[in-house]
Design a protein around this motif. Structure first.
Motif, PDB file in Angstrom:
ATOM      1  N   PRO A  35      15.150  42.049 106.997  1.00 24.11           N
ATOM      2  CA  PRO A  35      14.627  42.374 108.322  1.00 24.11           C
ATOM      3  C   PRO A  35      15.719  42.907 109.243  1.00 24.11           C
ATOM      4  O   PRO A  35      16.871  42.454 109.198  1.00 24.11           O
ATOM      5  N   ALA A  36      15.360  43.874 110.073  1.00 21.74           N
ATOM      6  CA  ALA A  36      16.313  44.433 111.031  1.00 21.74           C
ATOM      7  C   ALA A  36      16.499  43.481 112.201  1.00 21.74           C
ATOM      8  O   ALA A  36      15.620  42.681 112.525  1.00 21.74           O
ATOM      9  N   ALA A  37      17.641  43.599 112.838  1.00 21.05           N
ATOM     10  CA  ALA A  37      17.916  42.780 114.019  1.00 21.05           C
ATOM     11  C   ALA A  37      17.023  43.219 115.172  1.00 21.05           C
ATOM     12  O   ALA A  37      16.540  44.361 115.212  1.00 21.05           O
ATOM     13  N   GLY A  38      16.804  42.323 116.121  1.00 21.12           N
ATOM     14  CA  GLY A  38      15.939  42.613 117.253  1.00 21.12           C
ATOM     15  C   GLY A  38      16.325  43.866 118.017  1.00 21.12           C
ATOM     16  O   GLY A  38      15.468  44.727 118.272  1.00 21.12           O
ATOM     17  N   PRO A  39      17.586  44.024 118.399  1.00 28.25           N
ATOM     18  CA  PRO A  39      17.977  45.248 119.125  1.00 28.25           C
ATOM     19  C   PRO A  39      17.741  46.515 118.321  1.00 28.25           C
ATOM     20  O   PRO A  39      17.427  47.570 118.881  1.00 28.25           O
ATOM     21  N   THR A  40      17.883  46.441 117.002  1.00 28.40           N
ATOM     22  CA  THR A  40      17.625  47.613 116.158  1.00 28.40           C
ATOM     23  C   THR A  40      16.162  48.019 116.233  1.00 28.40           C
ATOM     24  O   THR A  40      15.821  49.202 116.320  1.00 28.40           O
ATOM     25  N   LEU A  41      15.270  47.030 116.219  1.00 27.19           N
ATOM     26  CA  LEU A  41      13.846  47.321 116.349  1.00 27.19           C
ATOM     27  C   LEU A  41      13.516  47.856 117.734  1.00 27.19           C
ATOM     28  O   LEU A  41      12.669  48.742 117.890  1.00 27.19           O
ATOM     29  N   GLN A  42      14.166  47.321 118.752  1.00 24.25           N
ATOM     30  CA  GLN A  42      13.945  47.838 120.099  1.00 24.25           C
ATOM     31  C   GLN A  42      14.298  49.317 120.174  1.00 24.25           C
ATOM     32  O   GLN A  42      13.562  50.123 120.752  1.00 24.25           O
ATOM     33  N   ALA A  43      15.443  49.670 119.586  1.00 27.55           N
ATOM     34  CA  ALA A  43      15.866  51.068 119.597  1.00 27.55           C
ATOM     35  C   ALA A  43      14.888  51.940 118.820  1.00 27.55           C
ATOM     36  O   ALA A  43      14.591  53.079 119.222  1.00 27.55           O
ATOM     37  N   ALA A  44      14.357  51.429 117.703  1.00 25.41           N
ATOM     38  CA  ALA A  44      13.409  52.207 116.904  1.00 25.41           C
ATOM     39  C   ALA A  44      12.120  52.454 117.670  1.00 25.41           C
ATOM     40  O   ALA A  44      11.554  53.552 117.626  1.00 25.41           O
ATOM     41  N   VAL A  45      11.641  51.436 118.383  1.00 26.06           N
ATOM     42  CA  VAL A  45      10.410  51.586 119.159  1.00 26.06           C
ATOM     43  C   VAL A  45      10.590  52.645 120.251  1.00 26.06           C
ATOM     44  O   VAL A  45       9.681  53.434 120.534  1.00 26.06           O
ATOM     45  N   SER A  46      11.766  52.686 120.848  1.00 27.45           N
ATOM     46  CA  SER A  46      12.031  53.675 121.895  1.00 27.45           C
ATOM     47  C   SER A  46      12.222  55.075 121.323  1.00 27.45           C
ATOM     48  O   SER A  46      11.841  56.069 121.941  1.00 27.45           O
ATOM     49  N   LYS A  47      12.774  55.144 120.115  1.00 26.56           N
ATOM     50  CA  LYS A  47      13.094  56.451 119.514  1.00 26.56           C
ATOM     51  C   LYS A  47      11.888  57.104 118.867  1.00 26.56           C
ATOM     52  O   LYS A  47      11.702  58.319 118.975  1.00 26.56           O
ATOM     53  N   TYR A  48      11.067  56.318 118.182  1.00 19.19           N
ATOM     54  CA  TYR A  48       9.953  56.881 117.408  1.00 19.19           C
ATOM     55  C   TYR A  48       8.624  56.637 118.121  1.00 19.19           C
ATOM     56  O   TYR A  48       8.219  55.493 118.341  1.00 19.19           O
ATOM     57  N   GLY A  49       7.969  57.719 118.475  1.00 17.97           N
ATOM     58  CA  GLY A  49       6.674  57.599 119.121  1.00 17.97           C
ATOM     59  C   GLY A  49       5.588  57.231 118.129  1.00 17.97           C
ATOM     60  O   GLY A  49       5.683  57.547 116.927  1.00 17.97           O
ATOM     61  N   GLY A  50       4.562  56.559 118.582  1.00 21.87           N
ATOM     62  CA  GLY A  50       3.471  56.158 117.709  1.00 21.87           C
ATOM     63  C   GLY A  50       2.576  57.345 117.344  1.00 21.87           C
ATOM     64  O   GLY A  50       2.507  58.338 118.074  1.00 21.87           O
ATOM     65  N   LEU A  51       1.930  57.248 116.201  1.00 25.12           N
ATOM     66  CA  LEU A  51       1.011  58.297 115.756  1.00 25.12           C
ATOM     67  C   LEU A  51      -0.373  58.070 116.361  1.00 25.12           C
ATOM     68  O   LEU A  51      -0.862  56.940 116.392  1.00 25.12           O
ATOM     69  N   THR A  52      -0.993  59.127 116.813  1.00 26.84           N
ATOM     70  CA  THR A  52      -2.310  59.019 117.418  1.00 26.84           C
ATOM     71  C   THR A  52      -3.414  59.440 116.454  1.00 26.84           C
ATOM     72  O   THR A  52      -4.579  59.339 116.789  1.00 26.84           O
ATOM     73  N   TYR A  53      -3.041  59.958 115.295  1.00 26.49           N
ATOM     74  CA  TYR A  53      -4.050  60.405 114.357  1.00 26.49           C
ATOM     75  C   TYR A  53      -3.890  59.675 113.040  1.00 26.49           C
ATOM     76  O   TYR A  53      -2.882  59.801 112.381  1.00 26.49           O
TER      77      TYR A  53
END
Length: 303
Positions: A283-301
């Protein structure tokens, strides 16, 4: 926590006895056998002599035969390559529906075809809407609606209102809103979110879903039931999070009505799984996941 890795992978298991040959150096009497003389051996005294005059024509005839055989083989390969190419061209020119039908016959089940973005003709608050009145249209609508229903924005009451206005049957919107408000009140409590949906200081609430596949359960023209297999990640990402982001698999069965020229959400049920083997990655560390959520936008389709 990551699961312990198996240590028995790659091991070798020996089975069966090892056979050995007869012992070397075994003693025994030797018997000499005198063979008759080969009359065609060059060393035989009475061996018949071949005429040298016949060797030249025989060699020429042999060369000509080999040459004709090579030419025939090359011509055969050329014809085979042309036929194979023609067959391949015809196969590649076949329509996707033909390939899908062939695959369905081989596996005994319908193939899952990819959707194109043109299937949804409109957009409401970032949610694709405007689907064709077909089975594929209902499947696409269900997949996208499940993605919207499992998003981090759902913790905000204003987003839930906009979502229901965009995708729900107006006759069922108030009932669905009451259900969602009750569900996300429990989410707020479980993740220590404020009444407005804000995460604790330093943390980020994460909720995203990705459809893995869809199945049209039934469709009578005006009502469609679609089952969506989905994986969702949910939790708090951050250095002080006590509720780390984790994944879970579920099957969401959505009922849609054809209303006002579009497929509209009526109700749904969900059940756990089927879930694959997990814990194969660290599992990735919490800050790493935070950065991923900010960097990668969610898919709408979805799908």
């Amino acid at each position: 926590m990551s699961r312990p890795r198996r240590t028995d992978r790659g091991s070798t298991v020996e089975a069966g006895p090892t056979r050995r040959g007869p012992a070397a150096g075994a003693s025994g009497a030797r018997t000499r056998i005198k063979l008759p003389v080969d009359p065609y051996s060059p060393y035989a005294e009475d061996a018949p002599r071949r005429s040298r005059r016949l060797r030249g024509p025989l060699i020429i005839v042999g060369v000509v035969v080999v040459l004709f055989a090579v030419i025939a083989l090359v011509n055969q390969n050329d014809h085979g390559s042309s036929a194979g190419k023609s067959t391949a061209d015809a196969s590649s020119a076949a329509s996707p529906a033909t390939h899908a039908a062939a695959g369905a016959g081989a596996t005994g089940s319908a193939l899952t075809n990819a959707y194109s973005s043109s299937l949804a003709s409109g957009n409401a608050d970032g949610i694709p809407i405007g689907y064709p009145h077909t089975g594929n249209g209902s499947e696409a609508a269900a997949a996208n609606y499940v993605v919207a229903f499992n998003s981090a924005e759902m913790v905000y009451s204003w987003y839930r209102v906009e979502l229901l206005n965009a995708i729900a049957d107006p006759a069922d919107a108030s009932t669905l809103r009451a259900q969602l408000d009750g569900s996300y009140a429990k989410v707020d409590s479980a993740y220590n979110l404020s009444s407005s949906g804000a995460a604790p200081a330093g943390d980020t609430f994460v909720e995203r879903a990705a459809p893995v596949g869809v199945s049209l359960v039934s469709d009578n023209g005006n009502t469609a039931v679609v089952s969506v297999w989905v994986v969702t990640v949910q939790g708090l990402a951050g250095s002080t999070s006590q509720n780390p982001v984790s994944e879970f698999w579920s099957t969401v069965t959505v009922t849609l009505d054809w209303t006002r020229g579009d497929w509209k959400w009526v109700n749904f049920t969900d059940s756990d799984g089927p879930a694959p083997l997990g814990g194969l990655q660290t599992p990735a560390a919490g800050p790493t996941l935070q950065a991923a959520v900010s960097k990668y936008g969610g898919l709408t389709y979805g799908r």
